[in-house]
Design an enzyme around this catalytic site. Sequence first.
Site, PDB file in Angstrom:
ATOM      1  N   TYR A  74      -6.269  15.644 -10.160  1.00  0.00           N
ATOM      2  CA  TYR A  74      -5.570  14.539 -10.841  1.00  0.00           C
ATOM      3  C   TYR A  74      -4.439  15.096 -11.706  1.00  0.00           C
ATOM      4  O   TYR A  74      -3.303  14.599 -11.663  1.00  0.00           O
ATOM      5  CB  TYR A  74      -6.555  13.726 -11.692  1.00  0.00           C
ATOM      6  CG  TYR A  74      -5.848  12.657 -12.492  1.00  0.00           C
ATOM      7  CD1 TYR A  74      -5.297  11.557 -11.851  1.00  0.00           C
ATOM      8  CD2 TYR A  74      -5.691  12.770 -13.873  1.00  0.00           C
ATOM      9  CE1 TYR A  74      -4.600  10.588 -12.571  1.00  0.00           C
ATOM     10  CE2 TYR A  74      -5.004  11.808 -14.600  1.00  0.00           C
ATOM     11  CZ  TYR A  74      -4.468  10.723 -13.943  1.00  0.00           C
ATOM     12  OH  TYR A  74      -3.772   9.770 -14.664  1.00  0.00           O
ATOM     13  N   THR A 101      -7.758   0.670 -19.451  1.00  0.00           N
ATOM     14  CA  THR A 101      -7.521  -0.155 -18.262  1.00  0.00           C
ATOM     15  C   THR A 101      -8.771   0.017 -17.400  1.00  0.00           C
ATOM     16  O   THR A 101      -9.778   0.564 -17.871  1.00  0.00           O
ATOM     17  CB  THR A 101      -6.288   0.359 -17.474  1.00  0.00           C
ATOM     18  OG1 THR A 101      -6.592   1.683 -17.028  1.00  0.00           O
ATOM     19  CG2 THR A 101      -5.042   0.390 -18.332  1.00  0.00           C
ATOM     20  N   GLY A 159      -1.538   8.946 -22.749  1.00  0.00           N
ATOM     21  CA  GLY A 159      -2.892   9.509 -22.860  1.00  0.00           C
ATOM     22  C   GLY A 159      -3.884   8.380 -22.600  1.00  0.00           C
ATOM     23  O   GLY A 159      -3.664   7.520 -21.741  1.00  0.00           O
ATOM     24  N   ASP A 183       0.877  -1.163   0.000  1.00  0.00           N
ATOM     25  CA  ASP A 183       0.000   0.000   0.000  1.00  0.00           C
ATOM     26  C   ASP A 183       0.918   1.217   0.000  1.00  0.00           C
ATOM     27  O   ASP A 183       1.483   1.577   1.039  1.00  0.00           O
ATOM     28  CB  ASP A 183      -0.894  -0.020   1.248  1.00  0.00           C
ATOM     29  CG  ASP A 183      -1.778   1.219   1.340  1.00  0.00           C
ATOM     30  OD1 ASP A 183      -1.654   2.117   0.474  1.00  0.00           O
ATOM     31  OD2 ASP A 183      -2.583   1.301   2.291  1.00  0.00           O
ATOM     32  N   VAL A 184       1.081   1.824  -1.167  1.00  0.00           N
ATOM     33  CA  VAL A 184       2.088   2.893  -1.284  1.00  0.00           C
ATOM     34  C   VAL A 184       1.753   4.114  -0.417  1.00  0.00           C
ATOM     35  O   VAL A 184       2.620   4.943  -0.164  1.00  0.00           O
ATOM     36  CB  VAL A 184       2.323   3.341  -2.750  1.00  0.00           C
ATOM     37  CG1 VAL A 184       2.891   2.216  -3.585  1.00  0.00           C
ATOM     38  CG2 VAL A 184       1.070   3.934  -3.366  1.00  0.00           C
TER      39      VAL A 184
END
Length: 257
Positions: free
Chosen positions: A157, A192, A188, A64-65
């Site tokens: 973001y 996913t 870009g 878990d970064v």
Amino acid sequence: MKRLEGRTVFISGASGGIGRACAEYFAQAGSRVVIGSRSLGKLQDVAREISEKTGSPVHAVELDVTDRENVKRAVESLPAEFSFIDILINNAGLALGLEKVQDGHIDDWDTMIDTNVKGLLYLTRMIVPGMIERGYGHVINIGSTAAIHAYPNGAVYCATKAAVKFISDGLRMDVVDKPVRVTNIQPGMTETNFSTVRFKGDEGKASKVYDGLKPLSPDDIADIVLYTASVPEHVQIHEVTVTPTCQATGRVIHREG
Ligand code: 8X3
């Protein structure tokens, strides 16, 4: 000899998408691969599948970064065979929500900043000193075209990915006298679960993002990441910006129909 035979690669956020594709490409190129993500169950299946397919050792680690202690534990407790990391792929990252700043959800901002910026820094801080000590290293950050032009409803973001660009540039300066390379990959539109996560599971909204266009695939990005790691050691690729042919900037996009 395979291109990256004997190298050890650590990839965050590797249970799917770009991270998983990178794991497969590097394993195929002969590297030992450590894949990290928050839930170990699925990750162990991924490790097994890639290892069986490529014949390279793949190790799954719970990561878990956003949790400094967890990052430390994950890196320090690697089996000896995987503990000397040559290449770090900072891939863990996400977008949450598409709202104006004035309507934004502060918890979403915290998660994006904690993951995309602070998480990337924690892992980098843990791993780069060993690279310097051993005299070989490459940090590959997965940034975004969102770092280049902000877009409406995406301020936070976009800001986190701009931070990834500047952390990459600053780190490159900090290690300029060391044999450590730093590359920032700026994809870009890539298909996913990125949009499903952004829209918090709303598949309807997520699928519309790619309506009428052919997005990049995780394999397209993994191929480029592998290339940047495969060039001769005196060659440092700073940045790669890559979009589908129908995308010029984050929001200049051509759709058919
Ligand atoms: C992903 C690119 O344009 O969907 O980082 O934000 S975009």
